[in-house]
Design an enzyme around this catalytic site. Structure first.
Site, short mmCIF file in Angstrom:
data_model
loop_
_atom_site.label_atom_id
_atom_site.label_comp_id
_atom_site.label_asym_id
_atom_site.label_seq_id
_atom_site.Cartn_x
_atom_site.Cartn_y
_atom_site.Cartn_z
N TRP A 71 18.28 -37.49 35.09
CA TRP A 71 18.12 -36.33 34.18
C TRP A 71 18.34 -35.04 34.97
O TRP A 71 18.35 -35.08 36.21
CB TRP A 71 16.73 -36.35 33.51
CG TRP A 71 16.70 -35.58 32.23
CD1 TRP A 71 16.15 -34.35 32.03
CD2 TRP A 71 17.28 -35.97 30.99
NE1 TRP A 71 16.35 -33.95 30.72
CE2 TRP A 71 17.05 -34.93 30.06
CE3 TRP A 71 17.99 -37.10 30.56
CZ2 TRP A 71 17.50 -34.99 28.73
CZ3 TRP A 71 18.43 -37.14 29.23
CH2 TRP A 71 18.19 -36.10 28.34
N ASP A 75 18.31 -24.52 33.36
CA ASP A 75 17.72 -23.61 32.36
C ASP A 75 17.06 -24.40 31.22
O ASP A 75 16.90 -25.62 31.31
CB ASP A 75 18.79 -22.64 31.84
CG ASP A 75 19.93 -23.36 31.10
OD1 ASP A 75 19.84 -24.59 30.86
OD2 ASP A 75 20.92 -22.69 30.77
N GLU A 88 18.92 -27.32 30.24
CA GLU A 88 19.14 -28.32 31.28
C GLU A 88 20.56 -28.22 31.82
O GLU A 88 21.22 -29.23 32.05
CB GLU A 88 18.79 -29.70 30.71
CG GLU A 88 17.56 -29.60 29.79
CD GLU A 88 16.83 -30.88 29.50
OE1 GLU A 88 17.44 -31.74 28.88
OE2 GLU A 88 15.64 -30.99 29.87
N GLU A 145 17.10 -30.87 15.46
CA GLU A 145 17.29 -30.01 16.63
C GLU A 145 18.33 -28.92 16.30
O GLU A 145 18.15 -27.76 16.64
CB GLU A 145 17.77 -30.87 17.80
CG GLU A 145 17.96 -30.13 19.10
CD GLU A 145 18.43 -31.06 20.20
OE1 GLU A 145 19.54 -31.66 20.07
OE2 GLU A 145 17.71 -31.23 21.20
C1 BGC Z 1 17.34 -29.47 25.19
C2 BGC Z 1 16.05 -29.16 25.89
C3 BGC Z 1 14.90 -29.94 25.33
C4 BGC Z 1 15.24 -31.41 25.23
C5 BGC Z 1 14.17 -32.19 24.48
C6 BGC Z 1 17.56 -30.97 25.22
O1 BGC Z 1 18.74 -31.30 24.55
O2 BGC Z 1 18.43 -28.82 25.81
O3 BGC Z 1 15.75 -27.78 25.75
O4 BGC Z 1 13.79 -29.75 26.12
O5 BGC Z 1 16.45 -31.59 24.57
O6 BGC Z 1 13.96 -31.66 23.21
#
Ligand code: BGC
Length: 379
Positions: free
Chosen positions: A113, A163, A166, A322
């Site tokens: 990760w 960030d 990620e 999301e």
């Molecule tokens: C996002 C992160 C988030 C994670 C879990 C990722 O795709 O970029 O900001 O913490 O998903 O929700």
């Protein structure tokens, strides 16, 4: 009078989050999404705890803080080693720093990760301090875990890391710094630190504020990372709810203006220009952050529009995703992600929490109904 957090969607959001929370306090990021299942993030979790705390579920938020404290305590020796090495001028490589997410049992993940992210460690401190203030609660039981986190952050805050999304581990990100400064200020103000640590926390926060003003702005607005000319949807959080920079200041106004112009289409907010994840759609949780910032700046009408846009992304089962695909930055990239990781993460608990958080703020700041005068006309 209409209350946002009395809606069916808000009730479903709170029930979903508290129902999926593990007995040990972890919040799953998304219960069914292939790449997230089985993991709890400090970033998502801290904002989820803040959302449910604001919506009245104090016990759930505290159970999450217990989970964070357990994760940190079980790594106390490792954290002390990171701090000592860093202070000795030998900062450990990113792979040896604390990860962004853990299994529900608090173990490191087994999958690769993009792990070295500092923001979540600031955000849990901030969410804890906000919770203690909001509910008049006592923070003693988290003191040792807070101390470990403060030492980790005061030693490491200036390092480049991944960030919120990620990505871009070679940069210093303004949103990440805002989370750290808000967390350090929060626990310093909550009386959870001894004199030396309180001094270190306030000094680091002041240095962050000064450095962001010097290197993290352009044409008067906050930018994505030091030296960038672009914005990022996460920057709204630096204004509210983190309150790192005054939303009503010139910097706040210009940042809001840049976010609206560059990243927001109707009420939907993109992460950043150039986003290709699932085609680079619009994120309801970012519209809620933007709504919180507008509300704090006094623009309630825009906050309501953003709330309504986010709420309208709910599925027939009232689950919030999301992101949605109504306006894509890179439509050609969507199919590849669908094939790699399956449909967009739905429900995403962080989305539900941000809707609750904006709903709570709209409810507590609702204008009083006009008082009828003797003539029967509102004043
Ligand atoms: C996002 C992160 C988030 C994670 C879990 C990722 O795709 O970029 O900001 O913490 O998903 O929700």
């Amino acid at each position: 009078m209409h209350r946002y957090n009395d809606s069916r969607l808000a009730e479903h959001s709170l029930a979903l989050i508290t129902g999926l929370q593990t007995p040990g306090g972890a919040y799953p990021a998304s219960p069914t999404f292939s790449a997230y299942a089985g993991y709890c993030w400090f970033r998502d979790g801290a904002f989820i705890a803040d959302g449910v705390s604001a919506a009245g579920a104090a016990e759930s938020a505290e159970r999450f803080f217990d989970w964070c404290a357990g994760v940190l305590r079980s790594r106390a020796d490792h954290i002390r080693w990171i701090v000592a090495e860093t202070r000795a001028g030998r900062p450990p490589e990113g792979a040896k720093m604390l990860p962004a997410r853990y299994t529900f049992a608090g173990a490191d993940g087994l999958d690769e990760w993009w792990d070295f992210q500092l923001d979540g460690y600031g955000t849990w401190l901030w969410a804890l301090a906000e919770h203690l203030r909001r509910h008049g609660a006592d923070g003693e039981r988290w003191r040792d875990a807070v101390e470990l986190t403060v030492d980790y952050l005061t030693a490491s805050w200036s390092r480049p890391c991944y960030d919120w999304w990620e990505e871009h581990s070679d940069h210093v990100h303004v949103s990440t710094l805002a989370c750290i400064a808000a967390g350090l200020d929060g626990v310093a103000g909550a009386g959870l630190l001894d004199g030396g640590r309180e001094h270190d926390a306030r000094e680091a926060s002041a240095a962050i504020h000064a450095l962001v003003r010097e290197r993290g702005t352009r044409d008067g607005f906050l930018v994505k990372w030091f030296g960038s000319t672009a914005v990022d949807g996460s920057l709204a959080a630096a204004l509210a709810p983190l309150g790192c920079f005054d939303p009503g200041s010139a910097l706040g106004e210009k940042t809001l203006d840049a976010l609206e112009r560059q990243l927001t289409v109707s009420g939907g907010t993109h992460r950043y220009l150039g986003d290709t994840f699932y085609g680079g759609g619009q994120w309801p949780l970012l519209s809620c952050f933007l709504g919180l910032a507008h509300l704090a700046a006094g623009n309630r009408d825009r906050a309501v529009e953003l709330y309504e846009w986010a709420a309208a992304t709910a599925t027939d089962d009232l689950d919030l995703p999301e992101q949605v695909a109504g306006h894509l930055i890179a439509p050609g990239m969507r199919q590849g992600w669908l094939e790699r990781w399956g449909p967009v993460a739905t429900p995403l608990l962080w989305s539900h929490a941000m809707l609750l958080r904006l709903g709570a703020e709209l409810d507590t700041t609702a204008p009083l109904p006009a008082t009828p005068t003797r003539e029967g006309l509102p004043r």
